[in-house]
Design a protein around this motif. Sequence first.
Motif, PDB file in Angstrom:
ATOM      1  N   VAL A   5      24.166  18.984   4.299  1.00 30.83           N
ATOM      2  CA  VAL A   5      23.767  17.578   4.390  1.00 30.83           C
ATOM      3  C   VAL A   5      22.544  17.311   3.512  1.00 30.83           C
ATOM      4  N   VAL A   6      22.269  16.028   3.270  1.00 27.67           N
ATOM      5  CA  VAL A   6      21.026  15.594   2.634  1.00 27.67           C
ATOM      6  C   VAL A   6      20.248  14.843   3.706  1.00 27.67           C
ATOM      7  N   PHE A   7      19.051  15.323   4.008  1.00 28.37           N
ATOM      8  CA  PHE A   7      18.207  14.735   5.048  1.00 28.37           C
ATOM      9  C   PHE A   7      17.635  13.408   4.577  1.00 28.37           C
ATOM     10  N   LEU A   8      17.760  12.372   5.409  1.00 29.25           N
ATOM     11  CA  LEU A   8      17.198  11.057   5.086  1.00 29.25           C
ATOM     12  C   LEU A   8      15.913  10.786   5.859  1.00 29.25           C
ATOM     13  N   ASN A   9      15.984  10.854   7.190  1.00 30.89           N
ATOM     14  CA  ASN A   9      14.799  10.560   7.996  1.00 30.89           C
ATOM     15  C   ASN A   9      14.973  11.093   9.411  1.00 30.89           C
ATOM     16  N   ILE A  10      13.864  11.106  10.128  1.00 33.44           N
ATOM     17  CA  ILE A  10      13.883  11.477  11.538  1.00 33.44           C
ATOM     18  C   ILE A  10      13.027  10.447  12.272  1.00 33.44           C
ATOM     19  N   LEU A  11      13.559   9.919  13.350  1.00 34.51           N
ATOM     20  CA  LEU A  11      12.894   8.851  14.096  1.00 34.51           C
ATOM     21  C   LEU A  11      12.547   9.339  15.497  1.00 34.51           C
ATOM     22  N   LYS A  12      11.320   9.069  15.920  1.00 33.82           N
ATOM     23  CA  LYS A  12      10.880   9.368  17.281  1.00 33.82           C
ATOM     24  C   LYS A  12      10.831   8.047  18.039  1.00 33.82           C
ATOM     25  N   TYR A  13      11.444   8.016  19.209  1.00 29.29           N
ATOM     26  CA  TYR A  13      11.427   6.805  20.021  1.00 29.29           C
ATOM     27  C   TYR A  13      11.353   7.186  21.494  1.00 29.29           C
ATOM     28  N   TYR A  23      14.680  11.793  19.800  1.00 32.65           N
ATOM     29  CA  TYR A  23      14.630  11.878  18.339  1.00 32.65           C
ATOM     30  C   TYR A  23      16.011  11.612  17.748  1.00 32.65           C
ATOM     31  N   ARG A  24      16.018  10.959  16.577  1.00 34.60           N
ATOM     32  CA  ARG A  24      17.252  10.728  15.834  1.00 34.60           C
ATOM     33  C   ARG A  24      17.088  11.306  14.435  1.00 34.60           C
ATOM     34  N   PHE A  25      17.979  12.191  14.048  1.00 38.32           N
ATOM     35  CA  PHE A  25      18.005  12.827  12.727  1.00 38.32           C
ATOM     36  C   PHE A  25      19.093  12.134  11.919  1.00 38.32           C
ATOM     37  N   CYS A  26      18.721  11.522  10.796  1.00 40.27           N
ATOM     38  CA  CYS A  26      19.659  10.761   9.971  1.00 40.27           C
ATOM     39  C   CYS A  26      19.934  11.530   8.669  1.00 40.27           C
ATOM     40  N   TYR A  27      21.201  11.572   8.266  1.00 37.71           N
ATOM     41  CA  TYR A  27      21.599  12.352   7.097  1.00 37.71           C
ATOM     42  C   TYR A  27      22.870  11.782   6.479  1.00 37.71           C
ATOM     43  N   PHE A  49      22.375  12.283  14.530  1.00 39.36           N
ATOM     44  CA  PHE A  49      22.547  12.933  15.827  1.00 39.36           C
ATOM     45  C   PHE A  49      21.236  12.809  16.577  1.00 39.36           C
ATOM     46  N   TYR A  50      21.335  12.846  17.893  1.00 38.03           N
ATOM     47  CA  TYR A  50      20.188  12.621  18.773  1.00 38.03           C
ATOM     48  C   TYR A  50      19.879  13.891  19.557  1.00 38.03           C
ATOM     49  N   PHE A  51      18.589  14.102  19.852  1.00 39.59           N
ATOM     50  CA  PHE A  51      18.188  15.299  20.584  1.00 39.59           C
ATOM     51  C   PHE A  51      16.850  15.064  21.266  1.00 39.59           C
ATOM     52  N   ASP A  52      16.456  15.992  22.148  1.00 41.78           N
ATOM     53  CA  ASP A  52      15.233  15.855  22.941  1.00 41.78           C
ATOM     54  C   ASP A  52      14.088  16.746  22.462  1.00 41.78           C
ATOM     55  N   ASN A  53      14.386  17.772  21.686  1.00 35.47           N
ATOM     56  CA  ASN A  53      13.407  18.774  21.272  1.00 35.47           C
ATOM     57  C   ASN A  53      12.528  18.227  20.141  1.00 35.47           C
ATOM     58  N   SER A  54      11.202  18.317  20.266  1.00 41.98           N
ATOM     59  CA  SER A  54      10.289  17.772  19.248  1.00 41.98           C
ATOM     60  C   SER A  54      10.016  18.734  18.086  1.00 41.98           C
ATOM     61  N   LYS A  55      10.535  19.941  18.151  1.00 40.61           N
ATOM     62  CA  LYS A  55      10.213  20.958  17.139  1.00 40.61           C
ATOM     63  C   LYS A  55      10.601  20.510  15.720  1.00 40.61           C
ATOM     64  N   LEU A  56      11.752  19.904  15.561  1.00 40.06           N
ATOM     65  CA  LEU A  56      12.211  19.461  14.244  1.00 40.06           C
ATOM     66  C   LEU A  56      11.323  18.328  13.722  1.00 40.06           C
ATOM     67  N   PHE A  57      10.981  17.385  14.587  1.00 40.63           N
ATOM     68  CA  PHE A  57      10.107  16.265  14.197  1.00 40.63           C
ATOM     69  C   PHE A  57       8.732  16.778  13.791  1.00 40.63           C
ATOM     70  N   ASP A  58       8.200  17.748  14.507  1.00 41.72           N
ATOM     71  CA  ASP A  58       6.882  18.301  14.213  1.00 41.72           C
ATOM     72  C   ASP A  58       6.873  19.127  12.922  1.00 41.72           C
ATOM     73  N   THR A  59       8.017  19.707  12.562  1.00 37.04           N
ATOM     74  CA  THR A  59       8.088  20.598  11.401  1.00 37.04           C
ATOM     75  C   THR A  59       8.337  19.851  10.094  1.00 37.04           C
ATOM     76  N   LEU A  60       9.264  18.899  10.095  1.00 36.90           N
ATOM     77  CA  LEU A  60       9.628  18.214   8.855  1.00 36.90           C
ATOM     78  C   LEU A  60       8.549  17.221   8.423  1.00 36.90           C
ATOM     79  N   THR A  61       8.435  17.028   7.111  1.00 38.02           N
ATOM     80  CA  THR A  61       7.483  16.073   6.547  1.00 38.02           C
ATOM     81  C   THR A  61       8.235  15.056   5.692  1.00 38.02           C
ATOM     82  N   LYS A  62       7.528  14.054   5.202  1.00 33.95           N
ATOM     83  CA  LYS A  62       8.178  13.064   4.344  1.00 33.95           C
ATOM     84  C   LYS A  62       8.664  13.689   3.042  1.00 33.95           C
TER      85      LYS A  62
END
Length: 103
Positions: A5-13, A23-27, A49-62
């Motif tokens: 995949v090509v990563f587009l964005n990750i949203l925390k809500y 969290y929502r991971f968009c690709y 796709f949606y998930f509850d774990n914050s590890k991916l949000f904390d690791t990825l950057t813009k």
Amino acid sequence: MEVSVVFLNILKYQDKETKKDKYRFCYVLNDDKAKQENDKFKGLADNSFYFDNSKLFDTLTKEDSLTSMKLVVENRPSKRNPLKSVMEVTKVITKNHGSIDLL
């Protein structure tokens, strides 16, 4: 199974009912076969796709946006109905951060 995949964005809500962070991971799929053209749509569909774990949000950057990644997808029993199986993303493999487990 691995999906390129090509990563587009990750949203925390915040979930309205539980008040917990989600969290929502968009690709987009990184494959020429994913391109579509019909009466109402042309191009690549953005997927999430949606998930509850914050590890991916904390690791990825813009800076990771628009980079290739691999999603590891596994067939697992549904948490809501153990008699059904669902496809679930269990891991994201990146060039910059290595393997990130979502479970």
